[in-house]
Design a protein around this motif. Structure first.
Motif, PDB file in Angstrom:
ATOM      1  N   LYS A  42      41.364  36.331  40.143  1.00 37.74           N
ATOM      2  CA  LYS A  42      40.072  36.445  40.160  1.00 37.74           C
ATOM      3  C   LYS A  42      39.691  36.480  41.549  1.00 37.74           C
ATOM      4  N   VAL A  43      38.761  37.298  42.026  1.00 34.19           N
ATOM      5  CA  VAL A  43      38.196  37.249  43.413  1.00 34.19           C
ATOM      6  C   VAL A  43      36.836  37.316  43.328  1.00 34.19           C
ATOM      7  N   ASP A  44      35.961  36.353  44.227  1.00 38.02           N
ATOM      8  CA  ASP A  44      34.403  36.341  44.524  1.00 38.02           C
ATOM      9  C   ASP A  44      34.395  37.399  45.316  1.00 38.02           C
ATOM     10  N   THR A  45      33.763  38.726  44.942  1.00 38.99           N
ATOM     11  CA  THR A  45      33.600  40.004  45.635  1.00 38.99           C
ATOM     12  C   THR A  45      32.528  39.670  46.624  1.00 38.99           C
ATOM     13  N   GLU A  46      31.638  38.775  46.490  1.00 40.46           N
ATOM     14  CA  GLU A  46      30.570  38.534  47.444  1.00 40.46           C
ATOM     15  C   GLU A  46      30.861  37.768  48.352  1.00 40.46           C
ATOM     16  N   LYS A  47      31.758  36.967  48.403  1.00 41.27           N
ATOM     17  CA  LYS A  47      32.336  36.267  49.690  1.00 41.27           C
ATOM     18  C   LYS A  47      33.759  36.427  50.203  1.00 41.27           C
ATOM     19  N   GLY A  48      34.382  37.358  49.354  1.00 38.30           N
ATOM     20  CA  GLY A  48      35.669  37.553  49.554  1.00 38.30           C
ATOM     21  C   GLY A  48      36.706  36.532  49.430  1.00 38.30           C
ATOM     22  N   GLU A  49      36.669  35.833  48.477  1.00 35.65           N
ATOM     23  CA  GLU A  49      37.414  34.830  48.543  1.00 35.65           C
ATOM     24  C   GLU A  49      38.283  34.743  47.031  1.00 35.65           C
ATOM     25  N   TYR A  50      39.614  34.354  47.168  1.00 32.12           N
ATOM     26  CA  TYR A  50      40.183  34.000  45.856  1.00 32.12           C
ATOM     27  C   TYR A  50      39.626  32.856  45.064  1.00 32.12           C
ATOM     28  N   LEU A  51      39.508  32.951  43.735  1.00 33.34           N
ATOM     29  CA  LEU A  51      39.053  31.937  42.904  1.00 33.34           C
ATOM     30  C   LEU A  51      40.186  31.297  42.203  1.00 33.34           C
ATOM     31  N   TYR A  91      35.758  39.657  39.905  1.00 30.21           N
ATOM     32  CA  TYR A  91      36.635  40.641  39.557  1.00 30.21           C
ATOM     33  C   TYR A  91      38.118  40.388  39.442  1.00 30.21           C
ATOM     34  N   VAL A  92      38.838  40.922  38.482  1.00 34.49           N
ATOM     35  CA  VAL A  92      39.997  40.705  38.589  1.00 34.49           C
ATOM     36  C   VAL A  92      41.099  41.828  39.240  1.00 34.49           C
ATOM     37  N   TYR A  93      41.823  41.635  40.268  1.00 33.93           N
ATOM     38  CA  TYR A  93      42.562  42.563  40.995  1.00 33.93           C
ATOM     39  C   TYR A  93      44.059  42.219  40.771  1.00 33.93           C
ATOM     40  N   GLU A  94      44.927  43.055  40.933  1.00 36.04           N
ATOM     41  CA  GLU A  94      46.358  42.843  41.038  1.00 36.04           C
ATOM     42  C   GLU A  94      46.852  42.630  42.719  1.00 36.04           C
ATOM     43  N   ILE A  95      47.665  41.750  42.808  1.00 32.37           N
ATOM     44  CA  ILE A  95      48.173  41.736  44.158  1.00 32.37           C
ATOM     45  C   ILE A  95      49.456  42.646  44.067  1.00 32.37           C
ATOM     46  N   LYS A 111      35.529  47.961  50.062  1.00 28.02           N
ATOM     47  CA  LYS A 111      36.984  47.489  49.977  1.00 28.02           C
ATOM     48  C   LYS A 111      37.163  46.845  48.683  1.00 28.02           C
ATOM     49  N   TRP A 112      36.073  46.614  47.972  1.00 30.01           N
ATOM     50  CA  TRP A 112      36.416  45.744  46.648  1.00 30.01           C
ATOM     51  C   TRP A 112      36.191  46.964  45.474  1.00 30.01           C
ATOM     52  N   ILE A 113      35.839  48.212  45.513  1.00 31.94           N
ATOM     53  CA  ILE A 113      35.677  49.246  44.642  1.00 31.94           C
ATOM     54  C   ILE A 113      37.052  49.666  44.342  1.00 31.94           C
ATOM     55  N   ALA A 114      37.305  49.456  42.900  1.00 36.33           N
ATOM     56  CA  ALA A 114      38.699  49.980  42.345  1.00 36.33           C
ATOM     57  C   ALA A 114      38.286  51.107  41.504  1.00 36.33           C
ATOM     58  N   VAL A 161      47.578  41.756  49.646  1.00 35.36           N
ATOM     59  CA  VAL A 161      46.854  42.957  49.759  1.00 35.36           C
ATOM     60  C   VAL A 161      46.741  43.116  48.136  1.00 35.36           C
ATOM     61  N   LEU A 162      45.342  43.491  47.751  1.00 38.35           N
ATOM     62  CA  LEU A 162      45.118  43.696  46.429  1.00 38.35           C
ATOM     63  C   LEU A 162      45.121  45.346  46.071  1.00 38.35           C
ATOM     64  N   ASP A 163      45.162  45.487  44.553  1.00 36.35           N
ATOM     65  CA  ASP A 163      45.337  46.988  44.191  1.00 36.35           C
ATOM     66  C   ASP A 163      44.046  47.857  44.764  1.00 36.35           C
ATOM     67  N   CYS A 164      42.947  47.295  45.008  1.00 35.55           N
ATOM     68  CA  CYS A 164      41.974  47.917  45.822  1.00 35.55           C
ATOM     69  C   CYS A 164      41.947  48.216  47.198  1.00 35.55           C
ATOM     70  N   GLY A 165      42.837  47.737  47.816  1.00 37.44           N
ATOM     71  CA  GLY A 165      43.175  47.885  49.169  1.00 37.44           C
ATOM     72  C   GLY A 165      42.688  46.891  50.084  1.00 37.44           C
ATOM     73  N   ALA A 166      41.981  45.591  49.448  1.00 37.27           N
ATOM     74  CA  ALA A 166      41.161  44.522  50.464  1.00 37.27           C
ATOM     75  C   ALA A 166      42.609  43.440  50.556  1.00 37.27           C
ATOM     76  N   THR A 167      42.329  42.647  51.500  1.00 36.81           N
ATOM     77  CA  THR A 167      43.095  41.651  51.596  1.00 36.81           C
ATOM     78  C   THR A 167      42.479  40.276  51.513  1.00 36.81           C
ATOM     79  N   VAL A 168      42.997  39.288  50.802  1.00 39.20           N
ATOM     80  CA  VAL A 168      42.429  37.962  50.719  1.00 39.20           C
ATOM     81  C   VAL A 168      43.507  36.979  50.859  1.00 39.20           C
ATOM     82  N   ASN A 169      42.994  35.735  51.197  1.00 39.58           N
ATOM     83  CA  ASN A 169      44.076  34.442  51.165  1.00 39.58           C
ATOM     84  C   ASN A 169      44.067  33.971  49.949  1.00 39.58           C
ATOM     85  N   VAL A 170      45.353  33.802  49.626  1.00 46.37           N
ATOM     86  CA  VAL A 170      45.650  33.195  48.261  1.00 46.37           C
ATOM     87  C   VAL A 170      46.671  32.109  48.356  1.00 46.37           C
TER      88      VAL A 170
END
Length: 192
Positions: free
Chosen positions: A180-189, A141-145, A115-118, A160-169
């Protein structure tokens, strides 16, 4: 010419050297330490409970070891590779950043990270005895909403990010923003 891939040689470690993310070899197979806990006892040596993930099969095990027990670290090779595409069978294709060789990676190996691979992302392919056992995405990693509610008064909202994953912002972050998203924890930074 600089060599960008790195190798971890077999080294003996004991329970006091265990840390999350360490790759060790048990019964000829690579296992990654997911988490561990140390239980100190009034008398006798402390015991360490370790939860491992088998990087070839994807199964997890949990074992308890006496203090000072030894392990062999797995001899792994890390190669930077660029994500190219995935096919209809779910296989992922990466191009080795040095040899430009295309490497196919089974979807089971990519499962935790897919889900994090762009597109065009530089990832690390982890090899064990010549075969890919893990894909590591860069973190952070930097993603676009690409989709979120308009500015809201709530503390957090899904995006929803450009890679398809969903995070809380945070509520103030708008659609089209780069974050910027911490892809290991799946969290907005933070905003990028």
């Amino acid at each position: 010419f600089t060599q960008r891939w790195s190798s971890a040689l077999k080294v003996a470690v004991d329970t006091s050297d265990i840390k999350n993310g360490l790759t060790i070899e048990l019964d000829g197979e690579p296992y990654k330490v997911l988490n561990f806990s140390i239980m100190k006892q009034a008398r006798g040596a402390a015991k360490t409970t370790i939860k491992f993930k088998n990087l070839k099969r994807g199964t997890t095990i949990e074992n308890t070891y006496r203090s000072g027990e030894k392990f062999e670290t797995a001899e792994v090779l890390r190669k930077p590779s660029q994500y190219s595409y995935n096919d209809e069978d779910g296989n992922y294709f990466f191009m080795d950043s040095e040899s430009f060789e295309v490497v196919m990676v089974d979807s089971k190996i990519v499962e935790d990270q897919k889900k994090w691979i762009a597109e065009g992302m530089e990832c690390d392919l982890i090899f064990f005895k010549g075969e890919v056992i893990e894909v590591r995405t860069p973190s952070p990693y930097v993603y676009e909403i690409v989709e979120t509610e308009p500015n809201v008064k709530q503390d957090f909202k899904p995006a929803v990010l450009d890679c398809g994953a969903t995070v809380n912002v945070p509520g103030f972050v708008e659609q089209g923003s780069k974050i910027k998203v911490d892809t290991e924890k799946g969290e907005y930074l933070e905003r990028a």
